[in-house]
Design an enzyme around this catalytic site. Structure first.
Site, PDB file in Angstrom:
ATOM      1  N   GLY A  78     -15.631 -27.113  57.347  1.00  0.00           N
ATOM      2  CA  GLY A  78     -17.091 -27.182  57.479  1.00  0.00           C
ATOM      3  C   GLY A  78     -17.708 -25.812  57.702  1.00  0.00           C
ATOM      4  O   GLY A  78     -17.093 -24.938  58.317  1.00  0.00           O
ATOM      5  N   ARG A 142     -12.206 -28.435  51.806  1.00  0.00           N
ATOM      6  CA  ARG A 142     -11.341 -29.086  52.784  1.00  0.00           C
ATOM      7  C   ARG A 142      -9.930 -29.373  52.259  1.00  0.00           C
ATOM      8  O   ARG A 142      -9.210 -30.181  52.845  1.00  0.00           O
ATOM      9  CB  ARG A 142     -11.995 -30.381  53.282  1.00  0.00           C
ATOM     10  CG  ARG A 142     -13.234 -30.170  54.150  1.00  0.00           C
ATOM     11  CD  ARG A 142     -13.567 -31.411  54.953  1.00  0.00           C
ATOM     12  NE  ARG A 142     -14.778 -31.248  55.742  1.00  0.00           N
ATOM     13  CZ  ARG A 142     -14.808 -30.689  56.965  1.00  0.00           C
ATOM     14  NH1 ARG A 142     -13.699 -30.245  57.509  1.00  0.00           N
ATOM     15  NH2 ARG A 142     -15.940 -30.592  57.623  1.00  0.00           N
ATOM     16  N   ASP A 173      -6.873 -27.351  62.373  1.00  0.00           N
ATOM     17  CA  ASP A 173      -5.917 -27.736  61.319  1.00  0.00           C
ATOM     18  C   ASP A 173      -5.638 -26.577  60.364  1.00  0.00           C
ATOM     19  O   ASP A 173      -4.492 -26.327  60.000  1.00  0.00           O
ATOM     20  CB  ASP A 173      -6.465 -28.915  60.498  1.00  0.00           C
ATOM     21  CG  ASP A 173      -6.243 -30.229  61.229  1.00  0.00           C
ATOM     22  OD1 ASP A 173      -5.457 -30.239  62.202  1.00  0.00           O
ATOM     23  OD2 ASP A 173      -6.880 -31.233  60.841  1.00  0.00           O
ATOM     24  N   LYS A 199     -12.859 -20.806  63.643  1.00  0.00           N
ATOM     25  CA  LYS A 199     -14.184 -21.250  63.201  1.00  0.00           C
ATOM     26  C   LYS A 199     -14.380 -22.738  63.457  1.00  0.00           C
ATOM     27  O   LYS A 199     -13.454 -23.511  63.290  1.00  0.00           O
ATOM     28  CB  LYS A 199     -14.298 -20.999  61.700  1.00  0.00           C
ATOM     29  CG  LYS A 199     -15.478 -21.605  61.029  1.00  0.00           C
ATOM     30  CD  LYS A 199     -15.118 -22.517  59.850  1.00  0.00           C
ATOM     31  CE  LYS A 199     -14.461 -23.802  60.257  1.00  0.00           C
ATOM     32  NZ  LYS A 199     -14.373 -24.820  59.213  1.00  0.00           N
ATOM     33  N   THR A 200     -15.499 -23.170  63.891  1.00  0.00           N
ATOM     34  CA  THR A 200     -16.007 -24.541  63.847  1.00  0.00           C
ATOM     35  C   THR A 200     -17.181 -24.683  64.807  1.00  0.00           C
ATOM     36  O   THR A 200     -17.098 -24.251  65.966  1.00  0.00           O
ATOM     37  CB  THR A 200     -14.978 -25.660  64.149  1.00  0.00           C
ATOM     38  OG1 THR A 200     -15.673 -26.912  64.154  1.00  0.00           O
ATOM     39  CG2 THR A 200     -14.248 -25.510  65.475  1.00  0.00           C
ATOM     40  N   ASP A 202     -18.004 -27.300  66.068  1.00  0.00           N
ATOM     41  CA  ASP A 202     -17.644 -28.338  67.052  1.00  0.00           C
ATOM     42  C   ASP A 202     -17.186 -27.753  68.385  1.00  0.00           C
ATOM     43  O   ASP A 202     -17.157 -28.452  69.392  1.00  0.00           O
ATOM     44  CB  ASP A 202     -16.534 -29.232  66.492  1.00  0.00           C
ATOM     45  CG  ASP A 202     -17.028 -30.102  65.351  1.00  0.00           C
ATOM     46  OD1 ASP A 202     -18.196 -29.938  64.950  1.00  0.00           O
ATOM     47  OD2 ASP A 202     -16.260 -30.948  64.856  1.00  0.00           O
ATOM     48  N   LYS A 239     -44.693 -42.193  74.433  1.00  0.00           N
ATOM     49  CA  LYS A 239     -44.594 -43.564  73.910  1.00  0.00           C
ATOM     50  C   LYS A 239     -43.282 -43.889  73.218  1.00  0.00           C
ATOM     51  O   LYS A 239     -43.086 -45.000  72.779  1.00  0.00           O
ATOM     52  CB  LYS A 239     -45.773 -43.859  72.985  1.00  0.00           C
ATOM     53  CG  LYS A 239     -45.841 -42.987  71.744  1.00  0.00           C
ATOM     54  CD  LYS A 239     -46.977 -43.440  70.845  1.00  0.00           C
ATOM     55  CE  LYS A 239     -47.040 -42.621  69.581  1.00  0.00           C
ATOM     56  NZ  LYS A 239     -48.146 -42.959  68.711  1.00  0.00           N
ATOM     57  N   TYR A 240     -42.382 -42.896  73.091  1.00  0.00           N
ATOM     58  CA  TYR A 240     -41.124 -43.179  72.391  1.00  0.00           C
ATOM     59  C   TYR A 240     -39.900 -42.792  73.219  1.00  0.00           C
ATOM     60  O   TYR A 240     -39.948 -41.803  73.970  1.00  0.00           O
ATOM     61  CB  TYR A 240     -41.024 -42.380  71.085  1.00  0.00           C
ATOM     62  CG  TYR A 240     -41.996 -42.789  70.015  1.00  0.00           C
ATOM     63  CD1 TYR A 240     -42.052 -44.102  69.558  1.00  0.00           C
ATOM     64  CD2 TYR A 240     -42.859 -41.844  69.447  1.00  0.00           C
ATOM     65  CE1 TYR A 240     -42.951 -44.462  68.560  1.00  0.00           C
ATOM     66  CE2 TYR A 240     -43.747 -42.194  68.453  1.00  0.00           C
ATOM     67  CZ  TYR A 240     -43.791 -43.508  68.014  1.00  0.00           C
ATOM     68  OH  TYR A 240     -44.676 -43.861  67.042  1.00  0.00           O
ATOM     69  N   GLY A 248     -20.334 -33.134  65.643  1.00  0.00           N
ATOM     70  CA  GLY A 248     -19.154 -32.889  66.467  1.00  0.00           C
ATOM     71  C   GLY A 248     -18.225 -34.056  66.176  1.00  0.00           C
ATOM     72  O   GLY A 248     -18.372 -35.120  66.762  1.00  0.00           O
ATOM     73  N   ARG A 249     -17.332 -33.854  65.212  1.00  0.00           N
ATOM     74  CA  ARG A 249     -16.503 -34.936  64.688  1.00  0.00           C
ATOM     75  C   ARG A 249     -15.778 -35.716  65.790  1.00  0.00           C
ATOM     76  O   ARG A 249     -15.679 -36.921  65.752  1.00  0.00           O
ATOM     77  CB  ARG A 249     -15.492 -34.326  63.712  1.00  0.00           C
ATOM     78  CG  ARG A 249     -14.481 -35.255  63.112  1.00  0.00           C
ATOM     79  CD  ARG A 249     -15.144 -36.200  62.115  1.00  0.00           C
ATOM     80  NE  ARG A 249     -14.261 -37.264  61.692  1.00  0.00           N
ATOM     81  CZ  ARG A 249     -14.044 -38.373  62.383  1.00  0.00           C
ATOM     82  NH1 ARG A 249     -14.624 -38.560  63.553  1.00  0.00           N
ATOM     83  NH2 ARG A 249     -13.250 -39.313  61.916  1.00  0.00           N
ATOM     84  N   GLU A 308     -21.553 -37.382  67.991  1.00  0.00           N
ATOM     85  CA  GLU A 308     -21.189 -38.045  66.723  1.00  0.00           C
ATOM     86  C   GLU A 308     -19.905 -38.869  66.826  1.00  0.00           C
ATOM     87  O   GLU A 308     -19.783 -39.942  66.246  1.00  0.00           O
ATOM     88  CB  GLU A 308     -21.015 -36.952  65.652  1.00  0.00           C
ATOM     89  CG  GLU A 308     -20.675 -37.453  64.282  1.00  0.00           C
ATOM     90  CD  GLU A 308     -20.381 -36.302  63.313  1.00  0.00           C
ATOM     91  OE1 GLU A 308     -20.565 -36.516  62.119  1.00  0.00           O
ATOM     92  OE2 GLU A 308     -19.969 -35.210  63.752  1.00  0.00           O
ATOM     93  N   TYR A 421     -26.304 -30.947  59.833  1.00  0.00           N
ATOM     94  CA  TYR A 421     -26.392 -29.985  58.735  1.00  0.00           C
ATOM     95  C   TYR A 421     -27.496 -28.950  58.967  1.00  0.00           C
ATOM     96  O   TYR A 421     -27.446 -27.860  58.428  1.00  0.00           O
ATOM     97  CB  TYR A 421     -26.581 -30.725  57.401  1.00  0.00           C
ATOM     98  CG  TYR A 421     -25.380 -31.601  57.109  1.00  0.00           C
ATOM     99  CD1 TYR A 421     -24.187 -31.036  56.690  1.00  0.00           C
ATOM    100  CD2 TYR A 421     -25.420 -32.970  57.335  1.00  0.00           C
ATOM    101  CE1 TYR A 421     -23.054 -31.807  56.475  1.00  0.00           C
ATOM    102  CE2 TYR A 421     -24.294 -33.754  57.123  1.00  0.00           C
ATOM    103  CZ  TYR A 421     -23.109 -33.172  56.700  1.00  0.00           C
ATOM    104  OH  TYR A 421     -21.989 -33.927  56.514  1.00  0.00           O
ATOM    105  N   GLU A 422     -28.473 -29.311  59.813  1.00  0.00           N
ATOM    106  CA  GLU A 422     -29.581 -28.387  60.107  1.00  0.00           C
ATOM    107  C   GLU A 422     -29.085 -27.099  60.757  1.00  0.00           C
ATOM    108  O   GLU A 422     -29.752 -26.068  60.720  1.00  0.00           O
ATOM    109  CB  GLU A 422     -30.580 -29.040  61.068  1.00  0.00           C
ATOM    110  CG  GLU A 422     -31.332 -30.234  60.522  1.00  0.00           C
ATOM    111  CD  GLU A 422     -30.538 -31.526  60.560  1.00  0.00           C
ATOM    112  OE1 GLU A 422     -29.328 -31.493  60.842  1.00  0.00           O
ATOM    113  OE2 GLU A 422     -31.134 -32.570  60.280  1.00  0.00           O
TER     114      GLU A 422
END
Ligand code: FBP
Length: 548
Positions: A78, A142, A173, A199-200, A202, A239-240, A248-249, A308, A421-422
C-alpha cells in the site's frame, strides 16, 4: 504538468538528516544479535544472515572513493507518504559515493522485478518527485516475492543491469520476504545485497529497533485534520453522531493516534476488544450507553472512531467467520442454488447455535456481505464490511429498545465516513519527508558497507533531526515463527497496540472525560512552512512511546 503553488515551493525543501550523514560516513558494528523468539528455527532457516550485528553510522574524517555501483529499488504494498523521498535519499546517497552509480526502479512493485519491467531513475526524474506524496514515480504492487523461481527470474534482470544491491520498501511481509531473498542470494553467491525499508501507514511495523514505519505520521495527521473539521461541524450543528472508520488493516494504531490528536467522544481499540473478549453487542452497548448519557445532558451529537480491522478482533465474529468460511467452501454449489431471498434463513439453519444467533442478529447488508464477497483464498473480505454503518445501525436499534423501556430520551441521527485513501498519498509531513529521505540515504550507506539482510533504521526521531541515529538492523533479529496458511513460517512480528503501552494508557485515562465533556481538539492541516513546533511535531504515539 501543471503544479500547485505548494508543490512548487515544496520541491525546494531540503530534508533534514542526522548529523552523521552529512559527510563521509563509517559503519560501526555493534554486538551480535539473536531473533526475538524461536532462535533455533530462525538460525536454521537463515544460516547466512542470522545473528549479524546492529550497525550504526558515524561521521568519518576520511572520504573513501567507492567504486560505481548499480542499485535497484522496489515499492511494495500500500502507498504511504514519503516513499519518493526514500528513493531520493537512496539516489543522493549512491551518487555521493560515486557519481557514476545508477539507480533502477522496478515498475509496479515486486512484479516488476519478476517480469523485468524497470526504468532508470535519473536526476531529472528524481527531482520531479522530491517531497511529493504517492508512489507514482515507479508504482507499487502486492505481488509476493517468495518463491525460488521468482528469485531466480529476478536475478536474471539484476545480472543484466549489473545491479549489485536491491532496496525493498515495504511492510512486515515485504521485509520478511526481502530477508528470505537476501539469504538466498547470499547462499548462492549471487553478488546482490538486499536491504529493506520500513513502510506502512498502519504503523504496525515497529519494535525495539524500528521506532515507526514511514507514512504513519502524515496519514494520521491528514485523518486528524478531517476528524477535527467534522468535530467542529458536529459541535456547531449539534444534531449528528458521526461514525468514522479509519484505515489500518489489522492494528488500531491509526485510530488510537487520531483519538490522541482529536479527543473524540468514543474510540474503539480492536486489541482491547479482543483482550476483554467483547462481543459485538458489548461494543454496541458501550457506544449506546455514551449516546444515552450525552442525550440526558441535552447533547444529541458526538464522534465515534472505529478501526478498520475491528471485526476480526471480536472473538465471536472471528468464530462466526471461520465457520462460514468452512461451511461455504464445502457447500458452495448447494448454497448457490438457494434463492437470494432465502439465503439468510438457510445459513441461520446450518450454523452452530452460537454462530447462528450472532448471524441472525446482524443487519441484512452485513449478513449478505459475510456470505457473498470472498477473496481468492475463500475468505470473507472483512475490509469491505462497512463497520461504521453496522455499528450505527445496531446502536440505533438498541437506543430504540431503550426508548421503549423509558431508559433513553433523545434523538439519534448518524453520519458515516471512511478515511483511508485520503491520507495514503498525501504530501509527506516534514517528519515523513525527513525520516524517509534519511531512511533512503541510510540504505545507501548499508549498501556501501557491504551489508545484506538489513533494514534501514533511523532512531531517536523525537529529537531534532541532527540528533537522529542512522544505522541498520538485521532483519532476522525481528523475526519469530508464526502459522501462516497452516504452515509455520519465519516472519517479522506485527506490532499491535499494546494495552500496557503509554499511548493506550493515555487514551484510557482520558476517554471517560472526552465521552461526556466535548473536549474536541482541532489539529488543522499539516503545515509545511513555519515554526518548528507547528511543522515538525512527531505523532503523539511516538512522543509517548519515546518519553524518557
Ligand atoms: P500496507 O500495509 O501494504 O502498507 O497497506 C496498508 C493499507 O493501507 C491498509 O491500511 C489497508 O487495509 C490496505 O492497505 C488497503 O489496501 P488496498 O488498497 O490494496 O486494498
Amino acid at each position: 504538468m501543471t503544479k500547485s503553488a505548494l508543490q512548487i515551493a515544496r520541491a525546494a525543501y531540503q530534508p533534514k538528516v542526522p548529523a552523521a550523514l552529512k559527510g563521509a560516513v563509517k559503519a560501526v558494528d555493534g554486538a551480535y544479535t539473536e531473533s526475538v523468539a524461536d532462535q533455533d528455527d530462525i538460525k536454521k532457516l537463515f544460516p547466512n544472515t542470522y545473528g549479524m550485528p546492529v550497525v550504526t553510522f558515524e561521521k568519518s574524517n576520511e572520504k573513501k572513493e567507492l567504486p560505481a555501483m548499480n542499485v535497484g529499488v522496489i515499492l511494495s504494498g500500500g502507498q504511504a507518504p514519503g516513499g519518493h523521498n526514500v528513493i531520493a535519499g537512496l539516489f543522493d546517497g549512491i551518487k555521493a559515493n560515486n557519481a557514476a552509480s545508477r539507480l533502477y526502479g522496478f515498475i509496479l512493485g515486486p512484479g516488476g522485478l519478476i517480469d523485468h519491467k524497470y526504468m532508470e531513475l535519473t536526476a531529472d526524474i528524481i527531482d520531479e518527485y522530491r517531497n511529493t506524496g504517492g508512489f507514482d514515480m515507479i508504482g507499487s504492487g502486492r505481488t509476493k516475492l517468495e518463491t525460488k523461481e521468482q528469485f531466480d527470474k529476478g536475478l536474471e534482470i539484476l545480472k543484466e543491469l549489473d545491479i549489485k544491491a536491491l532496496v525493498i520498501i515495504g511492510g512486515d511481509d515485504s521485509n520478511t520476504n526481502a530477508c528470505v531473498l537476501a539469504e538466498y542470494y547470499k547462499a548462492i553467491n549471487a553478488g546482490v545485497q538486499v536491504i529493506g525499508c520500513p513502510k506502512t501507514i498502519d504503523g504496525d511495523l515497529k519494535n525495539e529497533q524500528i521506532e515507526t514505519s514511514f507514512g504513519f505520521d502524515t496519514a494520521c495527521k491528514v485523518y486528524s485534520e478531517v476528524i477535527g473539521n467534522i468535530q467542529r461541524d458536529c459541535n456547531s450543528a449539534q444534531k449528528y453522531w458521526h461514525f468514522i472508520k479509519l484505515m489500518g488493516r489489522s492494528a488500531s494504531h491509526i485510530a488510537l493516534e487520531c483519538a490522541l490528536q482529536t479527543q473524540p467522544n468514543i474510540c474503539i481499540i480492536s486489541e482491547e476488544v479482543e483482550e476483554k473478549n467483547m462481543s459485538l453487542d458489548d461494543i454496541v452497548t458501550y457506544i449506546a450507553g455514551i449516546v444515552a448519557k450525552r442525550a440526558a445532558e441535552g447533547h444529541n451529537f458526538g464522534t465515534v472512531l472505529i478501526p478498520e480491522g475491528l471485526i476480526e478482533f471480536v472473538p465471536a465474529m472471528k468464530r462466526l467467520i471461520a465457520e462460514l468460511n468452512d461451511f461455504l467452501a464445502k457447500h458452495d454449489a448447494e448454497f448457490k442454488m438457494i434463492k437470494k431471498s432465502e439465503q439468510r434463513a438457510y445459513i441461520i439453519s446450518k450454523l452452530t447455535k452460537e454462530n447462528s444467533d450472532l448471524y441472525a442478529s446482524l443487519p441484512e447488508g452485513v449478513a449478505r456481505q459475510l456470505s457473498l464477497d470472498r477473496d481468492p483464498h475463500g475468505n470473507v473480505q472483512v475490509s469491505l464490511i462497512e463497520t461504521e454503518k453496522l455499528l450505527s445501525e445496531m446502536v440505533g436499534k438498541k437506543l430504540a429498545e431503550w426508548k421503549a423501556e423509558g431508559k433513553y430520551v433523545g434523538k439519534f441521527a448518524a453520519q458515516h465516513h471512511f478515511f483511508g485513501y485520503e491520507g495514503r498519498c498525501a504530501a509527506p509531513s516534514n517528519y515523513d519527508a525527513d525520516y524517509c529521505y534519511s531512511l533512503g540515504y541510510t540504505a545507501s550507506c548499508l549498501i556501501a558497507a557491504g551489508k545484506t539482510g538489513y533494514m534501514s533504521s533511523v532512531r531517536n526521531t523525537t529529537a531534532p533531526a541532527d540528533k537522529w541515529i542512522a544505522g541498520g538492523i538485521p532483519v532476522t533479529m525481528m523475526m519469530n515463527m508464526e502459522k501462516r496458511h497452516g504452515e509455520m513460517k519465519p516472519v517479522i512480528q506485527k506490532a499491535l497496540v499494546k494495552l500496557d503501552g503509554a499511548p493506550f494508557k493515555k487514551f484510557a485515562a482520558n476517554r471517560d472525560e472526552w465521552a461526556m465533556t466535548t473536549s474536541y481538539v482541532y489539529p488543522g492541516p499539516i503545515q509545511y512552512f513555519g515554526p518548528t513546533e507547528v511543522c515538525d511535531e512527531p505523532t503523539k504515539t511516538l512522543q509517548l512511546e519515546q518519553a524518557k
